[in-house]
Design a protein around this motif. Structure first.
Motif, short mmCIF file in Angstrom:
data_model
loop_
_atom_site.label_atom_id
_atom_site.label_comp_id
_atom_site.label_asym_id
_atom_site.label_seq_id
_atom_site.Cartn_x
_atom_site.Cartn_y
_atom_site.Cartn_z
N ARG A 36 10.42 7.87 11.42
CA ARG A 36 10.64 9.25 10.99
C ARG A 36 12.13 9.57 11.01
NH1 ARG A 36 11.06 14.11 13.50
NH2 ARG A 36 10.66 13.13 15.54
N LEU A 37 12.80 9.05 12.03
CA LEU A 37 14.23 9.15 12.14
C LEU A 37 14.76 7.80 12.60
CD1 LEU A 37 14.64 12.57 14.00
CD2 LEU A 37 15.08 12.14 11.58
N CYS A 38 15.98 7.49 12.21
CA CYS A 38 16.59 6.24 12.64
C CYS A 38 17.18 6.41 14.04
CB CYS A 38 17.67 5.79 11.65
SG CYS A 38 17.05 4.77 10.29
N GLY A 52 0.78 -1.22 0.00
CA GLY A 52 0.00 0.00 0.00
C GLY A 52 0.81 1.28 0.00
N PHE A 53 2.10 1.17 0.09
CA PHE A 53 2.99 2.33 0.02
C PHE A 53 4.36 1.85 -0.43
CE2 PHE A 53 5.64 1.80 3.82
CZ PHE A 53 4.92 0.84 4.51
N THR A 54 5.20 2.77 -0.78
CA THR A 54 6.55 2.44 -1.22
C THR A 54 7.56 2.82 -0.15
OG1 THR A 54 6.84 4.56 -2.35
CG2 THR A 54 5.94 2.75 -3.63
N LEU A 55 8.68 2.12 -0.16
CA LEU A 55 9.72 2.35 0.83
C LEU A 55 10.69 3.45 0.43
CD1 LEU A 55 10.66 -1.29 1.87
CD2 LEU A 55 9.03 0.27 2.92
N ASP A 56 10.59 3.89 -0.79
CA ASP A 56 11.50 4.94 -1.26
C ASP A 56 11.46 6.15 -0.34
OD1 ASP A 56 11.11 4.54 -4.89
OD2 ASP A 56 11.94 3.23 -3.35
N ARG A 57 12.63 6.64 -0.01
CA ARG A 57 12.79 7.84 0.80
C ARG A 57 12.27 7.69 2.22
NH1 ARG A 57 10.78 13.03 -2.40
NH2 ARG A 57 8.78 11.95 -2.11
N ARG A 58 12.13 6.47 2.68
CA ARG A 58 11.68 6.22 4.05
C ARG A 58 12.74 5.48 4.83
NH1 ARG A 58 5.91 6.71 4.74
NH2 ARG A 58 4.86 7.11 2.73
N ASN A 59 12.84 5.82 6.10
CA ASN A 59 13.68 5.07 7.02
C ASN A 59 12.87 3.89 7.56
OD1 ASN A 59 15.62 7.27 6.87
ND2 ASN A 59 14.30 8.35 8.33
N ILE A 60 13.48 2.73 7.58
CA ILE A 60 12.79 1.52 8.04
C ILE A 60 13.59 0.90 9.18
CG2 ILE A 60 11.79 -0.68 7.40
CD1 ILE A 60 10.58 1.69 5.92
N THR A 97 23.32 3.94 2.43
CA THR A 97 24.62 4.05 3.08
C THR A 97 24.49 4.12 4.60
OG1 THR A 97 25.54 5.18 1.15
CG2 THR A 97 26.74 5.39 3.21
N ASN A 98 23.40 4.63 5.08
CA ASN A 98 23.21 4.87 6.50
C ASN A 98 22.48 3.71 7.15
OD1 ASN A 98 24.40 7.45 6.23
ND2 ASN A 98 22.44 8.32 5.60
N THR A 99 23.19 2.97 7.97
CA THR A 99 22.61 1.87 8.72
C THR A 99 22.99 2.00 10.18
OG1 THR A 99 24.51 0.44 8.23
CG2 THR A 99 22.60 0.30 6.75
N TYR A 100 22.14 1.48 11.04
CA TYR A 100 22.31 1.62 12.48
C TYR A 100 21.97 0.31 13.15
CZ TYR A 100 21.83 6.42 10.84
OH TYR A 100 21.97 7.59 10.14
N TYR A 101 22.70 0.01 14.23
CA TYR A 101 22.51 -1.25 14.94
C TYR A 101 22.60 -1.03 16.43
CZ TYR A 101 23.50 -3.24 10.35
OH TYR A 101 23.48 -3.56 9.02
N ALA A 102 21.79 -1.79 17.14
CA ALA A 102 21.96 -1.84 18.59
C ALA A 102 23.28 -2.51 18.92
CB ALA A 102 20.80 -2.60 19.22
N ASP A 103 23.87 -2.10 20.02
CA ASP A 103 25.15 -2.68 20.42
C ASP A 103 25.06 -4.20 20.57
OD1 ASP A 103 26.17 0.07 22.60
OD2 ASP A 103 26.37 -0.20 20.44
N ILE A 117 17.60 1.32 8.75
CA ILE A 117 18.28 1.68 7.52
C ILE A 117 17.65 2.96 6.99
CG2 ILE A 117 16.78 0.21 6.09
CD1 ILE A 117 19.33 -0.32 4.35
N GLY A 118 18.51 3.90 6.66
CA GLY A 118 18.04 5.18 6.18
C GLY A 118 17.56 5.11 4.75
N SER A 119 16.90 6.18 4.35
CA SER A 119 16.45 6.25 2.97
C SER A 119 17.62 6.19 2.01
CB SER A 119 15.64 7.54 2.74
OG SER A 119 16.40 8.68 3.08
#
Length: 125
Positions: free
Chosen positions: A100-102, A26-34, A56-62, A51-53
């Protein structure tokens, strides 16, 4: 009809691997942080990865750094979470959501949307 569908969970032995998928409908992931979040009964969600839109930008819990890898395939409208070297403490229901933000900690439910129903992961020792 805006929703995520998570899949790929299951029962695995300690040290094993799983790949989770999060597909948007029902929506696209483009330009969205997931983000991927996990929850055990009686506790709040824990932010696992985001993962950012920009891919290149990825984030992980320690707790999962070096073991989990997040990726996305916008053409397939899907985000993945590759989980290696699984531990019993990884046992949880894993959900994905638009962020909205990672930001993984603290989990801000007001900044998250389109939660999926989750896929359970159980890691035995």
């Amino acid at each position: 009809q805006l929703q995520f569908v998570e899949s790929g969970g299951g029962l695995v032995q300690s040290g094993g691997s799983l790949r989770l998928s999060c597909t948007a409908s029902g929506f696209t992931l483009d330009r969205r942080n997931i983000g991927w979040f996990r929850q055990v009964p009686g506790k709040d969600h824990e932010g696992v990865s985001c993962i950012g839109s920009s891919e290149t930008n990825t984030y992980y819990a320690d707790s999962v750094k070096g073991r989990f890898t997040i990726s996305r395939d916008n053409a397939k409208n899907t985000v993945y979470l590759q989980m290696n070297s699984l531990k019993p403490e990884d046992t949880a229901v894993y959900h994905c959501a638009v962020a909205r933000l990672c930001v993984l900690s603290p989990v801000d439910y007001n900044a998250l949307d389109y939660w999926g129903k989750g896929t359970p992961v159980t890691v035995s020792s």
